[in-house]
Design a protein around this motif. Structure first.
Motif, PDB file in Angstrom:
ATOM      1  N   MET A   1       0.844  -1.199   0.000  1.00  0.00           N
ATOM      2  CA  MET A   1       0.000   0.000   0.000  1.00  0.00           C
ATOM      3  C   MET A   1       0.877   1.245   0.000  1.00  0.00           C
ATOM      4  N   LEU A   2       0.624   2.144  -0.903  1.00  0.00           N
ATOM      5  CA  LEU A   2       1.399   3.376  -1.045  1.00  0.00           C
ATOM      6  C   LEU A   2       1.170   4.291   0.163  1.00  0.00           C
ATOM      7  N   LYS A   3       2.256   4.730   0.791  1.00  0.00           N
ATOM      8  CA  LYS A   3       2.172   5.631   1.931  1.00  0.00           C
ATOM      9  C   LYS A   3       2.099   7.087   1.454  1.00  0.00           C
ATOM     10  N   LEU A   4       1.560   7.952   2.313  1.00  0.00           N
ATOM     11  CA  LEU A   4       1.391   9.361   1.943  1.00  0.00           C
ATOM     12  C   LEU A   4       2.710  10.017   1.588  1.00  0.00           C
ATOM     13  N   ASN A   5       3.755   9.699   2.335  1.00  0.00           N
ATOM     14  CA  ASN A   5       5.045  10.347   2.089  1.00  0.00           C
ATOM     15  C   ASN A   5       5.780   9.781   0.874  1.00  0.00           C
ATOM     16  N   GLU A   6       5.193   8.766   0.256  1.00  0.00           N
ATOM     17  CA  GLU A   6       5.797   8.163  -0.932  1.00  0.00           C
ATOM     18  C   GLU A   6       5.191   8.677  -2.224  1.00  0.00           C
ATOM     19  N   ILE A   7       4.120   9.450  -2.138  1.00  0.00           N
ATOM     20  CA  ILE A   7       3.428   9.937  -3.334  1.00  0.00           C
ATOM     21  C   ILE A   7       4.338  10.883  -4.117  1.00  0.00           C
ATOM     22  N   GLU A   8       4.524  10.590  -5.385  1.00  0.00           N
ATOM     23  CA  GLU A   8       5.366  11.416  -6.247  1.00  0.00           C
ATOM     24  C   GLU A   8       4.557  12.394  -7.090  1.00  0.00           C
ATOM     25  N   VAL A   9       3.373  11.991  -7.476  1.00  0.00           N
ATOM     26  CA  VAL A   9       2.548  12.830  -8.338  1.00  0.00           C
ATOM     27  C   VAL A   9       1.078  12.521  -8.061  1.00  0.00           C
ATOM     28  N   VAL A  10       0.249  13.549  -8.186  1.00  0.00           N
ATOM     29  CA  VAL A  10      -1.199  13.409  -8.033  1.00  0.00           C
ATOM     30  C   VAL A  10      -1.854  13.571  -9.390  1.00  0.00           C
ATOM     31  N   ILE A  11      -2.798  12.689  -9.678  1.00  0.00           N
ATOM     32  CA  ILE A  11      -3.624  12.846 -10.871  1.00  0.00           C
ATOM     33  C   ILE A  11      -5.026  13.222 -10.416  1.00  0.00           C
ATOM     34  N   ASP A  31       3.370  19.046  -5.123  1.00  0.00           N
ATOM     35  CA  ASP A  31       3.709  20.104  -6.074  1.00  0.00           C
ATOM     36  C   ASP A  31       3.683  19.631  -7.520  1.00  0.00           C
ATOM     37  N   LYS A  32       3.302  18.374  -7.729  1.00  0.00           N
ATOM     38  CA  LYS A  32       3.193  17.829  -9.079  1.00  0.00           C
ATOM     39  C   LYS A  32       1.798  17.251  -9.256  1.00  0.00           C
ATOM     40  N   VAL A  33       0.952  17.992  -9.955  1.00  0.00           N
ATOM     41  CA  VAL A  33      -0.437  17.592 -10.183  1.00  0.00           C
ATOM     42  C   VAL A  33      -0.707  17.562 -11.682  1.00  0.00           C
ATOM     43  N   ILE A  34      -1.206  16.444 -12.156  1.00  0.00           N
ATOM     44  CA  ILE A  34      -1.617  16.306 -13.550  1.00  0.00           C
ATOM     45  C   ILE A  34      -3.136  16.279 -13.587  1.00  0.00           C
ATOM     46  N   CYS A  35      -3.735  17.191 -14.327  1.00  0.00           N
ATOM     47  CA  CYS A  35      -5.190  17.273 -14.417  1.00  0.00           C
ATOM     48  C   CYS A  35      -5.708  16.531 -15.642  1.00  0.00           C
ATOM     49  N   CYS A  36      -6.826  15.870 -15.458  1.00  0.00           N
ATOM     50  CA  CYS A  36      -7.514  15.234 -16.574  1.00  0.00           C
ATOM     51  C   CYS A  36      -8.502  16.235 -17.173  1.00  0.00           C
ATOM     52  N   ASP A  37      -8.137  16.786 -18.307  1.00  0.00           N
ATOM     53  CA  ASP A  37      -9.024  17.648 -19.084  1.00  0.00           C
ATOM     54  C   ASP A  37      -9.700  18.713 -18.215  1.00  0.00           C
ATOM     55  N   GLY A  38     -11.027  18.645 -18.072  1.00  0.00           N
ATOM     56  CA  GLY A  38     -11.777  19.687 -17.390  1.00  0.00           C
ATOM     57  C   GLY A  38     -11.524  19.798 -15.906  1.00  0.00           C
ATOM     58  N   PRO A  50      -1.385  23.247 -12.788  1.00  0.00           N
ATOM     59  CA  PRO A  50      -0.972  21.850 -12.873  1.00  0.00           C
ATOM     60  C   PRO A  50       0.354  21.689 -13.608  1.00  0.00           C
ATOM     61  N   LEU A  51       1.015  20.602 -13.307  1.00  0.00           N
ATOM     62  CA  LEU A  51       2.221  20.234 -14.046  1.00  0.00           C
ATOM     63  C   LEU A  51       1.888  20.051 -15.520  1.00  0.00           C
ATOM     64  N   LYS A  65      -7.381  26.321 -21.743  1.00  0.00           N
ATOM     65  CA  LYS A  65      -6.609  25.378 -22.565  1.00  0.00           C
ATOM     66  C   LYS A  65      -5.446  26.082 -23.251  1.00  0.00           C
ATOM     67  N   ALA A  66      -5.682  27.310 -23.682  1.00  0.00           N
ATOM     68  CA  ALA A  66      -4.633  28.065 -24.375  1.00  0.00           C
ATOM     69  C   ALA A  66      -3.511  28.483 -23.429  1.00  0.00           C
ATOM     70  N   LYS A  67      -3.824  28.623 -22.149  1.00  0.00           N
ATOM     71  CA  LYS A  67      -2.827  29.082 -21.177  1.00  0.00           C
ATOM     72  C   LYS A  67      -1.976  27.949 -20.619  1.00  0.00           C
ATOM     73  N   LEU A  68      -2.550  26.752 -20.545  1.00  0.00           N
ATOM     74  CA  LEU A  68      -1.888  25.643 -19.881  1.00  0.00           C
ATOM     75  C   LEU A  68      -1.037  24.822 -20.848  1.00  0.00           C
ATOM     76  N   SER A  69      -0.212  23.978 -20.262  1.00  0.00           N
ATOM     77  CA  SER A  69       0.523  22.997 -21.056  1.00  0.00           C
ATOM     78  C   SER A  69      -0.425  21.824 -21.336  1.00  0.00           C
ATOM     79  N   PHE A  70      -1.368  22.058 -22.245  1.00  0.00           N
ATOM     80  CA  PHE A  70      -2.383  21.035 -22.529  1.00  0.00           C
ATOM     81  C   PHE A  70      -1.846  20.024 -23.529  1.00  0.00           C
TER      82      PHE A  70
END
Length: 206
Positions: A1-11, A31-38, A50-51, A65-70
């Motif tokens: 089970m992944l521990k909280l302090n082991e999380i590298e990125v959030v989706i 500090d690393k968040v990848i967003c799914c579309d909307g 988002p990253l 969309k135009a502002k982000l690294s989409f």
């Protein structure tokens, strides 16, 4: 089970935006968040960027969309969550927390939860946090921290010879989705042993 302090990125998926303190804490601290579309529509309203944002572009605000690294991915054989997971994997991340993947549409909720096993098969350590529970895929054996009285459910993915320690009700080689639900932890350490794959749904406790 992944521990909280082991999380590298959030989706962050485009289901219900987190309101429970635990997923919110994870989202705010990472500090690393990848967003799914909307999902970026709401996330950027918190003042954060988002990253990356990835998907087929059908729900993100055009000006945002135009502002982000989409990253436009039109492949309809995978959903936006899987596109984001694949992107994180390509960046070298292995320990991934998934938020906002439930709610709004039951078909998406069921699909996103079932995909956790696919991600584990890809060699990733993934855990999904909702406003009510954490959900994580397992194979063969898992030992996890718990609290006495905490509710836990096991969803079998074809595993055989299921057994457990620290649970109130004995588990067996159930085949229907509901048969492993609503068990209860009677120890601060619980374990499940099996030959094969299964999901654990661990409810939060106050």
């Amino acid at each position: 089970m992944l521990k909280l302090n082991e999380i590298e990125v959030v989706i962050l998926a485009e289901g219900d935006y987190p309101t429970h303190c635990l997923p919110l804490e994870i989202l705010n601290k990472c500090d690393k968040v990848i967003c799914c579309d909307g999902a970026a529509n709401v996330y950027t309203q918190t003042g954060k960027m988002p990253l990356a944002t990835i998907g087929d572009g059908d729900s993100i605000a055009p000006d945002l969309k135009a502002k982000l690294s989409f990253i436009q991915v039109d492949d309809q054989e995978t959903n936006d969550l899987t596109k984001a997971v694949n992107y994180a994997k390509d960046l070298g991340y292995k320990n991934i927390a998934i938020l906002g993947a439930t709610g709004k549409r039951e078909c998406h909720t069921i699909g996103n939860i079932s995909l956790l096993m696919e991600y584990k098969r890809m060699g990733l350590n993934v855990i999904m946090y909702t406003d009510y529970c954490s959900i994580f895929p397992c194979k063969d054996y898992i030992k996890f921290d718990s609290k006495i009285g905490q509710q836990v459910s096991i969803i079998n993915f074809g595993a055989k010879n299921l057994s457990s320690e620290g649970l109130k009700y004995p588990i067996y080689d159930f085949t229907a989705l509901w048969q492993g639900t609503l068990n209860e932890c009677i120890s601060e350490k619980c374990s499940i042993k099996a030959d094969g794959e299964f999901l654990i749904i661990l409810d939060y406790v106050s």
